[in-house]
Design a protein around this motif. Structure first.
Motif, PDB file in Angstrom:
ATOM      1  N   GLU A  31     -30.337 -35.425 -33.869  1.00  0.00           N
ATOM      2  CA  GLU A  31     -31.312 -36.414 -34.111  1.00  0.00           C
ATOM      3  C   GLU A  31     -30.377 -37.463 -35.074  1.00  0.00           C
ATOM      4  OE1 GLU A  31     -35.630 -36.761 -36.485  1.00  0.00           O
ATOM      5  OE2 GLU A  31     -33.950 -35.460 -37.385  1.00  0.00           O
ATOM      6  N   LEU A  32     -29.447 -37.169 -35.951  1.00  0.00           N
ATOM      7  CA  LEU A  32     -28.864 -38.284 -36.630  1.00  0.00           C
ATOM      8  C   LEU A  32     -28.136 -39.117 -35.499  1.00  0.00           C
ATOM      9  CD1 LEU A  32     -27.681 -39.004 -39.469  1.00  0.00           C
ATOM     10  CD2 LEU A  32     -25.611 -37.761 -38.774  1.00  0.00           C
ATOM     11  N   ILE A  33     -27.254 -38.613 -34.461  1.00  0.00           N
ATOM     12  CA  ILE A  33     -26.723 -39.374 -33.557  1.00  0.00           C
ATOM     13  C   ILE A  33     -27.695 -40.094 -32.500  1.00  0.00           C
ATOM     14  CG2 ILE A  33     -25.197 -39.283 -31.354  1.00  0.00           C
ATOM     15  CD1 ILE A  33     -24.487 -36.241 -32.792  1.00  0.00           C
ATOM     16  N   TRP A  34     -28.661 -39.521 -32.320  1.00  0.00           N
ATOM     17  CA  TRP A  34     -29.623 -40.082 -31.430  1.00  0.00           C
ATOM     18  C   TRP A  34     -30.227 -41.472 -32.160  1.00  0.00           C
ATOM     19  CZ3 TRP A  34     -31.326 -42.419 -27.304  1.00  0.00           C
ATOM     20  CH2 TRP A  34     -32.286 -43.048 -27.586  1.00  0.00           C
ATOM     21  N   ASN A  35     -30.648 -41.385 -33.552  1.00  0.00           N
ATOM     22  CA  ASN A  35     -31.114 -42.402 -34.397  1.00  0.00           C
ATOM     23  C   ASN A  35     -30.204 -43.639 -34.432  1.00  0.00           C
ATOM     24  OD1 ASN A  35     -33.054 -40.107 -36.643  1.00  0.00           O
ATOM     25  ND2 ASN A  35     -33.749 -41.384 -34.571  1.00  0.00           N
ATOM     26  N   LEU A  36     -28.929 -43.243 -34.602  1.00  0.00           N
ATOM     27  CA  LEU A  36     -27.871 -44.091 -34.788  1.00  0.00           C
ATOM     28  C   LEU A  36     -27.636 -44.902 -33.483  1.00  0.00           C
ATOM     29  CD1 LEU A  36     -25.873 -45.738 -36.443  1.00  0.00           C
ATOM     30  CD2 LEU A  36     -24.211 -43.948 -35.821  1.00  0.00           C
ATOM     31  N   CYS A  37     -27.620 -44.162 -32.369  1.00  0.00           N
ATOM     32  CA  CYS A  37     -27.632 -44.868 -31.105  1.00  0.00           C
ATOM     33  C   CYS A  37     -28.744 -45.696 -30.778  1.00  0.00           C
ATOM     34  CB  CYS A  37     -27.572 -43.803 -29.928  1.00  0.00           C
ATOM     35  SG  CYS A  37     -25.989 -42.797 -29.859  1.00  0.00           S
ATOM     36  N   ALA A 263     -27.197 -35.087 -21.787  1.00  0.00           N
ATOM     37  CA  ALA A 263     -28.167 -35.382 -20.499  1.00  0.00           C
ATOM     38  C   ALA A 263     -29.332 -36.334 -20.865  1.00  0.00           C
ATOM     39  CB  ALA A 263     -28.547 -34.132 -19.619  1.00  0.00           C
ATOM     40  N   HIS A 264     -30.078 -35.882 -22.031  1.00  0.00           N
ATOM     41  CA  HIS A 264     -31.321 -36.559 -22.155  1.00  0.00           C
ATOM     42  C   HIS A 264     -30.753 -38.053 -22.843  1.00  0.00           C
ATOM     43  CE1 HIS A 264     -33.223 -32.989 -21.550  1.00  0.00           C
ATOM     44  NE2 HIS A 264     -34.060 -33.513 -21.402  1.00  0.00           N
ATOM     45  N   LEU A 265     -29.591 -38.070 -23.793  1.00  0.00           N
ATOM     46  CA  LEU A 265     -29.210 -39.285 -24.453  1.00  0.00           C
ATOM     47  C   LEU A 265     -28.681 -40.296 -23.367  1.00  0.00           C
ATOM     48  CD1 LEU A 265     -28.484 -41.043 -26.729  1.00  0.00           C
ATOM     49  CD2 LEU A 265     -26.136 -39.749 -26.775  1.00  0.00           C
ATOM     50  N   THR A 266     -27.758 -39.709 -22.244  1.00  0.00           N
ATOM     51  CA  THR A 266     -27.491 -40.565 -21.277  1.00  0.00           C
ATOM     52  C   THR A 266     -28.436 -41.102 -20.313  1.00  0.00           C
ATOM     53  OG1 THR A 266     -25.470 -39.294 -21.279  1.00  0.00           O
ATOM     54  CG2 THR A 266     -25.994 -40.543 -19.448  1.00  0.00           C
ATOM     55  N   ASP A 267     -29.641 -40.333 -20.018  1.00  0.00           N
ATOM     56  CA  ASP A 267     -30.746 -40.618 -19.319  1.00  0.00           C
ATOM     57  C   ASP A 267     -31.444 -41.856 -20.109  1.00  0.00           C
ATOM     58  OD1 ASP A 267     -32.811 -40.362 -17.148  1.00  0.00           O
ATOM     59  OD2 ASP A 267     -34.017 -39.705 -18.916  1.00  0.00           O
ATOM     60  N   SER A 284     -21.135 -40.114  -7.796  1.00  0.00           N
ATOM     61  CA  SER A 284     -22.358 -39.996  -8.706  1.00  0.00           C
ATOM     62  C   SER A 284     -22.106 -40.567 -10.018  1.00  0.00           C
ATOM     63  CB  SER A 284     -22.660 -38.418  -9.012  1.00  0.00           C
ATOM     64  OG  SER A 284     -23.798 -38.381 -10.042  1.00  0.00           O
ATOM     65  N   ASN A 285     -23.033 -41.481 -10.531  1.00  0.00           N
ATOM     66  CA  ASN A 285     -23.101 -41.795 -12.097  1.00  0.00           C
ATOM     67  C   ASN A 285     -23.034 -40.965 -12.795  1.00  0.00           C
ATOM     68  OD1 ASN A 285     -25.713 -41.651 -12.345  1.00  0.00           O
ATOM     69  ND2 ASN A 285     -26.388 -43.470 -11.537  1.00  0.00           N
ATOM     70  N   MET A 286     -22.797 -41.352 -14.107  1.00  0.00           N
ATOM     71  CA  MET A 286     -22.901 -40.367 -15.289  1.00  0.00           C
ATOM     72  C   MET A 286     -23.957 -39.847 -15.592  1.00  0.00           C
ATOM     73  SD  MET A 286     -21.599 -40.947 -19.080  1.00  0.00           S
ATOM     74  CE  MET A 286     -19.871 -41.383 -18.812  1.00  0.00           C
ATOM     75  N   ARG A 287     -25.133 -40.541 -15.557  1.00  0.00           N
ATOM     76  CA  ARG A 287     -26.454 -39.946 -15.885  1.00  0.00           C
ATOM     77  C   ARG A 287     -26.864 -38.785 -14.789  1.00  0.00           C
ATOM     78  NH1 ARG A 287     -30.818 -40.103 -12.703  1.00  0.00           N
ATOM     79  NH2 ARG A 287     -32.793 -39.974 -13.924  1.00  0.00           N
ATOM     80  N   GLU A 288     -26.448 -39.002 -13.421  1.00  0.00           N
ATOM     81  CA  GLU A 288     -26.980 -38.029 -12.785  1.00  0.00           C
ATOM     82  C   GLU A 288     -25.853 -36.845 -12.794  1.00  0.00           C
ATOM     83  OE1 GLU A 288     -27.329 -37.515  -7.836  1.00  0.00           O
ATOM     84  OE2 GLU A 288     -28.023 -39.069  -8.761  1.00  0.00           O
ATOM     85  N   PHE A 289     -24.601 -37.023 -12.869  1.00  0.00           N
ATOM     86  CA  PHE A 289     -23.571 -35.888 -13.150  1.00  0.00           C
ATOM     87  C   PHE A 289     -24.255 -34.819 -14.274  1.00  0.00           C
ATOM     88  CE2 PHE A 289     -20.046 -34.338 -15.744  1.00  0.00           C
ATOM     89  CZ  PHE A 289     -19.835 -33.579 -14.755  1.00  0.00           C
ATOM     90  N   LEU A 290     -24.712 -35.633 -15.519  1.00  0.00           N
ATOM     91  CA  LEU A 290     -24.871 -34.917 -16.681  1.00  0.00           C
ATOM     92  C   LEU A 290     -26.323 -34.284 -16.563  1.00  0.00           C
ATOM     93  CD1 LEU A 290     -23.869 -37.354 -19.483  1.00  0.00           C
ATOM     94  CD2 LEU A 290     -22.838 -35.294 -18.827  1.00  0.00           C
ATOM     95  N   LEU A 291     -27.170 -34.659 -15.688  1.00  0.00           N
ATOM     96  CA  LEU A 291     -28.542 -34.186 -15.429  1.00  0.00           C
ATOM     97  C   LEU A 291     -28.359 -32.956 -14.517  1.00  0.00           C
ATOM     98  CD1 LEU A 291     -30.994 -37.157 -14.998  1.00  0.00           C
ATOM     99  CD2 LEU A 291     -30.937 -35.452 -16.608  1.00  0.00           C
ATOM    100  N   LEU A 292     -27.478 -32.995 -13.624  1.00  0.00           N
ATOM    101  CA  LEU A 292     -27.198 -32.089 -12.328  1.00  0.00           C
ATOM    102  C   LEU A 292     -26.338 -30.807 -13.318  1.00  0.00           C
ATOM    103  CD1 LEU A 292     -25.289 -34.085  -9.682  1.00  0.00           C
ATOM    104  CD2 LEU A 292     -27.675 -32.755  -9.596  1.00  0.00           C
ATOM    105  N   GLU A 293     -25.601 -30.999 -14.371  1.00  0.00           N
ATOM    106  CA  GLU A 293     -25.047 -29.958 -15.015  1.00  0.00           C
ATOM    107  C   GLU A 293     -26.027 -29.385 -15.920  1.00  0.00           C
ATOM    108  OE1 GLU A 293     -21.655 -28.956 -15.278  1.00  0.00           O
ATOM    109  OE2 GLU A 293     -21.362 -30.026 -13.637  1.00  0.00           O
ATOM    110  N   TYR A 294     -26.896 -30.175 -16.540  1.00  0.00           N
ATOM    111  CA  TYR A 294     -27.931 -29.608 -17.477  1.00  0.00           C
ATOM    112  C   TYR A 294     -29.011 -28.743 -16.464  1.00  0.00           C
ATOM    113  CZ  TYR A 294     -31.860 -28.940 -20.445  1.00  0.00           C
ATOM    114  OH  TYR A 294     -32.874 -28.457 -21.555  1.00  0.00           O
TER     115      TYR A 294
END
Length: 544
Positions: A31-37, A263-267, A284-294
């Protein structure tokens, strides 16, 4: 997080409590990371509002002060509470100057000797220039006002206004942004990013986003003081302060135990058009790569695989292919689970996977001797070979028991019976029995003869069909015409002589036992009698 925190408190054994507390700290870090981003990459706050956002960020994640505030205010004499000055210091460090001023007024009321100093410091807190959201003043105006205010604080310190009260003097030094004074409060600052925000508030309130990483790096170095090395969380936050999105994602991927957060942060960052420039070399772009991995990770779970399907749906390039590969590996432990898989495949027109699942279920049904279920699955799979196999089992069961199981299914095959010749024969043969039961003997005889002459019937079943013809041959009324009788005689002779019919691949030799011989003799006799009756009937009709 709240539920886990409560569970950790209520946990009966220490190991469970530790595990839950660990999960809470991981979620808190996320949550700390996400809020800063959110502040740096999505809000993209300019100089001025940037610091207000960062202050809110620190206050949100360092909230122990609220329980301390309630504890102190709830006491009989707040200013005499053992944590009074600790509370005031933390409030000042978090920029909560209005609340700090209220606490100082309580000290002034309780201690007349320090009332004057409390009033002066309270006035300094009240007059500190802050850029509020609805304020129209420019940054230049704010900087000028802030400079005057800063000089006034410095004058009071040089004049030893607070010399008789070390607590008040310490607070004044903090408000001057004195690094040494701030570092003395390490235990109240908790971490380097709290130190950073407090330092910016009292030294560089109009910091520009581009300068943020310089202050972040120096704050980290000052706070750690060479005593320890940065933690993974420190590296992630530093990458964010450097506005390096890809480094943030990379560091999170290394530090966190699964792909859920990255995956969700990148999305979300991708939806803000912040990752458009970064395509991976394998298509594949980074978003798709991470969603596929998840999503791939979810497929390893006994029930969460269903969520994985939705994630694959949102991967336009490789999602479909990945889903096809993963769904084939799901163990179909129950029919309920198989139906769920089937529905997913049918909704996405995954024909091959639908066929595969139906075939697996058909084979399971055959092994359990559930022929009706096996036949319906093989029809759904459009598997002609398997439908033929199941139809053969139905016919074999009929020969052994003299009746059909699953009559409703066979009676309602409809166009599905065209899937294979054997299935067509099964459906038509059942129709023959129905016609016979309804005493529609002429229609039944015509259907029976067409089954034999069209070569749909398996050769091994011919004797059964000819035996079925016996009651029709023995009817008082002539059912089979002379021509039809000749056809039946030819079929009987072909069967008994062992000559294969044209196009019939397997030639099963009949056993030359007494029962078979008796059947053949009875058939020959019945056919001869019927032929005689048919010739007489047809001759008399011609004569008249």
């Amino acid at each position: 997080m709240e539920e886990m925190h409560q569970a950790a408190i209520a946990a009966k054994d220490a190991s469970s409590s530790r595990q839950l507390s660990s999960q809470v700290s991981i979620l808190s870090a996320m949550e700390l990371i996400w809020n800063l981003c959110e502040i740096l990459f999505i809000e993209v706050a300019p100089a001025g509002p940037l610091l207000l956002h960062l202050l809110d960020w620190v206050r949100l994640h360092i909230c122990e002060v609220d329980s301390l505030l309630a504890d102190v205010l709830g006491s009989e004499n707040p200013s005499k509470h053992e944590s009074f000055w600790k509370l005031v210091t933390i409030l000042v460090l978090q920029g909560r100057l209005d609340e700090a001023r209220q606490m100082l007024s309580k000290e002034a009321d309780a201690n007349p000797t320090s009332a004057g100093m409390c009033r002066i410091l309270g006035d300094l807190m009240r007059t500190m220039p802050v850029l509020s959201p609805g304020n129209t003043q420019t940054l230049t105006e704010l900087e000028l006002k802030w400079q005057h205010w800063h000089e006034e604080c410095e004058r009071h310190l040089q004049d030893s206004t607070f010399a008789s009260s070390p607590h008040l003097e310490s607070l004044c030094k903090i408000m001057l942004g004195d690094e040494a004074a701030l570092l003395e409060q390490k235990e109240h600052l908790n971490n380097w990013y709290h130190f950073l925000v407090t330092r910016l508030l009292y030294s560089h309130p109009t910091v520009k986003p581009t300068d943020l990483h310089f202050y972040a790096q120096s704050s980290l170095d000052l706070f750690l003081g060479g005593e320890s090395s940065p933690e993974p969380l420190d590296n992630i936050l530093m990458a964010a302060f450097e506005f390096d999105i890809h480094q943030v994602i990379k560091e999170c991927s290394i530090a966190l135990s699964n792909w859920w957060f990255v995956a969700h942060l990148t999305d979300l960052l991708d939806h803000c058009k912040l990752l458009q420039s970064h395509n991976l070399y394998f298509g594949s772009n980074m978003r798709e790569f991470l969603l596929l991995e998840y999503a791939s990770g979810l497929f390893a779970h006994h029930s969460l695989w269903q969520l994985g399907v939705d994630y694959f749906d949102y991967c336009p390039e490789l999602g479909r292919v990945s889903l096809e590969l993963h769904i084939e590996r799901i163990p179909l432990s129950t029919e309920w689970k198989a139906l769920k898989v089937l529905r997913i495949c049918e909704q996405r027109q995954m024909t091959e996977q639908v066929r595969s699942v139906c075939k697996i279920l058909a084979m399971k049904a055959v092994r359990n001797n559930r022929l009706g279920s096996a036949l319906s699955w093989s029809i759904r799979a459009k598997d002609a070979a398997f439908a033929t196999l199941v139809s053969d089992r139905f016919l074999r069961d009929y020969c052994e028991h003299g009746c059909f199981s699953d009559l409703d299914l066979i009676d309602n095959l409809g166009p599905a019976m065209m899937l294979s010749d054997r299935l067509t024969f099964l459906g038509k043969y059942r129709e023959f029995h129905r016609l016979y039961g309804e005493k529609r003997f002429v229609d039944a005889s015509f259907l029976l003869l067409s089954l034999m002459t069209s070569q749909i019937a398996p050769r091994s079943f011919w004797m059964t069909l000819l035996t079925d013809a016996l009651p029709l041959l023995e009817q008082k009324q002539v059912i089979f015409s002379a021509e039809q009788t000749y056809e039946l005689m030819r079929c009987l002779e072909d069967l008994t002589s062992g000559r294969p019919l044209c196009g019939e691949p397997d030639t099963q030799q009949l056993q030359d036992d007494d029962i078979e011989a008796t059947k053949v003799e009875m058939l020959r006799l019945a056919l001869a009698r019927n032929l005689a009756r048919a010739i007489i009937k047809e001759g008399s009709l011609e004569g008249s």
